[in-house]
Scaffold this motif. Structure first.
Motif, PDB file in Angstrom:
ATOM      1  N   LEU A 383       0.551  -1.279  -0.074  1.00  0.00           N
ATOM      2  CA  LEU A 383       0.315   0.128  -0.153  1.00  0.00           C
ATOM      3  C   LEU A 383       0.389   1.209   0.012  1.00  0.00           C
ATOM      4  O   LEU A 383       0.554   1.843  -0.847  1.00  0.00           O
ATOM      5  CB  LEU A 383      -0.736   0.263   1.390  1.00  0.00           C
ATOM      6  CG  LEU A 383      -1.912   1.456   1.497  1.00  0.00           C
ATOM      7  CD1 LEU A 383      -3.701   0.754   2.657  1.00  0.00           C
ATOM      8  CD2 LEU A 383      -0.863   2.152   2.540  1.00  0.00           C
ATOM      9  N   VAL A 384       2.155   1.855   1.284  1.00  0.00           N
ATOM     10  CA  VAL A 384       2.677   2.874   1.434  1.00  0.00           C
ATOM     11  C   VAL A 384       3.503   2.613  -0.242  1.00  0.00           C
ATOM     12  O   VAL A 384       4.186   3.910  -0.854  1.00  0.00           O
ATOM     13  CB  VAL A 384       4.005   2.589   2.343  1.00  0.00           C
ATOM     14  CG1 VAL A 384       4.795   3.345   2.595  1.00  0.00           C
ATOM     15  CG2 VAL A 384       2.917   2.314   3.231  1.00  0.00           C
ATOM     16  N   VAL A 385       3.999   1.772  -0.882  1.00  0.00           N
ATOM     17  CA  VAL A 385       4.241   2.074  -2.283  1.00  0.00           C
ATOM     18  C   VAL A 385       3.779   2.516  -3.058  1.00  0.00           C
ATOM     19  O   VAL A 385       4.722   3.242  -3.700  1.00  0.00           O
ATOM     20  CB  VAL A 385       5.573   0.550  -2.292  1.00  0.00           C
ATOM     21  CG1 VAL A 385       6.150   0.572  -4.296  1.00  0.00           C
ATOM     22  CG2 VAL A 385       6.822  -0.164  -1.003  1.00  0.00           C
ATOM     23  N   SER A 386       2.889   1.829  -3.331  1.00  0.00           N
ATOM     24  CA  SER A 386       2.416   2.099  -4.677  1.00  0.00           C
ATOM     25  C   SER A 386       1.319   3.611  -4.286  1.00  0.00           C
ATOM     26  O   SER A 386       1.260   4.186  -5.531  1.00  0.00           O
ATOM     27  CB  SER A 386       0.916   1.554  -4.622  1.00  0.00           C
ATOM     28  OG  SER A 386      -0.078   1.378  -3.464  1.00  0.00           O
ATOM     29  N   ARG A 387       1.161   4.060  -3.426  1.00  0.00           N
ATOM     30  CA  ARG A 387       0.689   5.809  -2.847  1.00  0.00           C
ATOM     31  C   ARG A 387       2.446   6.467  -3.311  1.00  0.00           C
ATOM     32  O   ARG A 387       1.776   7.332  -3.610  1.00  0.00           O
ATOM     33  CB  ARG A 387       0.510   5.377  -1.493  1.00  0.00           C
ATOM     34  CG  ARG A 387      -0.342   7.052  -0.933  1.00  0.00           C
ATOM     35  CD  ARG A 387      -1.328   7.592  -1.975  1.00  0.00           C
ATOM     36  NE  ARG A 387      -3.004   6.553  -1.348  1.00  0.00           N
ATOM     37  CZ  ARG A 387      -4.082   6.469  -1.548  1.00  0.00           C
ATOM     38  NH1 ARG A 387      -3.770   7.709  -2.608  1.00  0.00           N
ATOM     39  NH2 ARG A 387      -4.847   6.809  -1.002  1.00  0.00           N
ATOM     40  N   LEU A 388       3.116   5.949  -2.672  1.00  0.00           N
ATOM     41  CA  LEU A 388       4.362   7.048  -2.914  1.00  0.00           C
ATOM     42  C   LEU A 388       4.724   7.671  -4.753  1.00  0.00           C
ATOM     43  O   LEU A 388       5.069   7.743  -4.999  1.00  0.00           O
ATOM     44  CB  LEU A 388       5.975   5.998  -2.307  1.00  0.00           C
ATOM     45  CG  LEU A 388       5.489   6.470  -0.362  1.00  0.00           C
ATOM     46  CD1 LEU A 388       6.417   6.066  -0.220  1.00  0.00           C
ATOM     47  CD2 LEU A 388       5.602   8.116  -0.540  1.00  0.00           C
ATOM     48  N   ALA A 389       5.054   5.795  -5.093  1.00  0.00           N
ATOM     49  CA  ALA A 389       5.311   5.219  -6.943  1.00  0.00           C
ATOM     50  C   ALA A 389       4.136   6.697  -7.714  1.00  0.00           C
ATOM     51  O   ALA A 389       4.498   7.201  -8.415  1.00  0.00           O
ATOM     52  CB  ALA A 389       4.475   3.840  -6.993  1.00  0.00           C
TER      53      ALA A 389
END
Length: 479
Positions: A383-389
């Protein structure tokens, strides 16, 4: 002058809203800020109904475009929701709300204000602990007779449970550890303090990863130990750059703290070879080595070189600091010195937390918790990585543990992001504070274990936006 929201449009809601046309900020931004502030102060609460955009615009004498834009922003941040045919409602106190300033308690007070979202590494997923299993373990531990005296090595059953845990969850080969080589500790920092006072001694020189765990640095300094930096890169400690003449090297090879790298096999071999050739001890801090979810947990260094490695583990990251227990596994000469120190000073870890962990592990509850924990953290990381990407923010760090690293272009950028987060009730951890010497890395070590999924998603969206602005050169200082 301040305009109260009309009670007819939103019963029981009367926060004061002041919009200033002579101010540089757009009216929609001012309105959104005012509503956030009202929620942070408790004037708006979860479940309260807001007036319609049309009614609020009429009351404030502004265009409906202003109120619609403010509601759209707050809806995107996740703290208001529209219900078809019913209206717009506050969901929770927004992660984007400025935190209300609490009154100082007599004698001072510490900790973050209530409602603060902590996106910092090192915080465990305590909400995922099975409460029934937790209560069962405490009851079973309490059923045992009180101890007449405290064993310097720790509760025997606890040390046996640690051996079993290392075999099952940390890849220690059968026949490697046994209870006689394991000591109970009060956690990794407490264990390091005991090592510094016994096996190392005042005047010793210890190399510590840079950036690295600053509590370890301060613990060593307090014991009279000289600390020198051991540089790290994305893969962990750079073995060739460890200074000569040290007595020990403190490192976190399974998941470097805070950068999140995994020490590759060739560096592990080189580290052990230098330790043997130069007479080092390697102090292996395995603070979250169980929390790997891309591959099986990496074997610990102590299984590769038990003659020169002191392995430190803890329950504070996989369960909770409530137990206050960890373990030390090391060469016999080191274990003996620690035990002698405990005998001389009549110190050692309290047995209560040890007994609770024994009971928690006895019926497989610890293993079940670790499996749930790995699944949860894997999903949170995704979730975190996709939001940051989505905001163009790079992330580094292995698929393990409970934090990722967001690099930023400068120390000033890091400070701005941390400050903006603090103003919105979000606690972030900048990389600068993890240096004992000159700052080489700047960015955010973002933890994702302790808050709720909803808070994580909403607050990460804000952090992603702020970091994206800094990376693209559009931060506040460049406008």
């Amino acid at each position: 002058m301040p305009h109260p929201v009309p009670a007819a449009s939103a019963p029981l809601l009367e926060p004061a809203i002041e919009l200033r046309r002579d101010e540089g900020r757009p009216l929609a931004v001012q309105l959104a800020d005012a509503l956030r502030r009202a929620a942070a102060l408790g004037q708006l609460r979860g479940g309260d109904r807001l007036p319609s955009t049309r009614a609020l615009a009429r009351h404030l004498a502004v265009s409906r475009t202003v109120t619609a834009a403010a509601y759209e922003q707050l809806h995107a941040e996740g703290w208001i929701v529209g219900r078809h045919g019913s209206g717009t409602y506050v969901t929770t106190t927004p992660p984007g709300a400025p935190a209300a300033q609490p009154e100082s308690a007599p004698g001072g007070g510490g900790g973050a204000p209530a409602g603060t979202i902590r996106l910092v590494p090192g915080s465990p997923w305590v909400s995922g602990i099975d409460r029934a299993a937790w209560r069962r373990a405490w009851r079973a531990a309490a059923d045992r007779d009180p101890d007449e005296f405290r064993s310097p090595a720790g509760v025997e059953q606890y040390r046996e449970a640690v051996v079993e845990h290392l075999l099952r969850h940390r890849g220690m080969a059968a026949g490697g550890p046994h209870p006689g080589t394991v000591l109970a500790t009060g956690g990794t920092t407490a264990a390091l303090a005991e090592l510094a006072a016994s096996a190392l001694g005042p005047g010793a020189t210890v190399a510590v990863e840079e950036p690295g765990y600053q509590r370890a640095v301060q613990t060593l300094l307090a014991a009279g130990v000289t600390v020198v930096p051991a540089p790290v890169d994305h893969a962990g400690i750079v073995v060739r750059d460890v200074p000569a003449g040290v007595r020990a090297v403190y490192c976190s090879p399974a998941h470097q703290y805070p950068l999140g790298g995994r020490l590759p096999a060739e560096r592990r071999v080189a580290l052990v070879e230098r330790a043997r050739a130069e007479g080092w001890l390697i102090v292996e801090d395995d603070y979250d080595g169980e929390l790997r979810y891309d591959v099986a947990p990496l074997p610990v260094l102590a299984s590769m070189a038990p003659d020169v490695v002191v392995h430190l583990g803890t329950t504070s990251k996989i369960l909770t600091p409530t137990l206050g227990v960890g373990w030390l596994l090391g060469p016999e000469r080191v274990v003996s010195r620690v035990l002698e120190h405990r005998e001389r000073t009549s110190t050692g870890p309290a047995p209560a937390g040890q007994r609770v962990l024994v009971e928690y592990a006895r019926n497989g509850d610890l293993g079940r918790h670790l499996r749930r924990l790995r699944r949860e953290l894997s999903q949170r990381r995704g979730l975190v990585v996709s939001r940051l990407a989505e905001s163009g923010v790079e992330v580094f760090g292995d698929e393990a543990g409970a934090h990722v690293v967001l690099p930023l272009p400068s120390a000033a950028a890091e400070q701005r992001v941390v400050a903006r987060a603090a103003a919105h009730g979000i606690v972030l951890d900048g990389l600068r504070r993890h240096h004992h010497g000159p700052h080489r890395w700047t960015g955010i070590a973002l933890g994702y274990a302790s808050c709720s999924r909803g808070d994580l998603e909403r607050s990460t969206a804000l952090v992603a936006r702020w970091c994206g602005e800094e990376v693209s050169g559009g931060g506040p200082a460049s406008r």
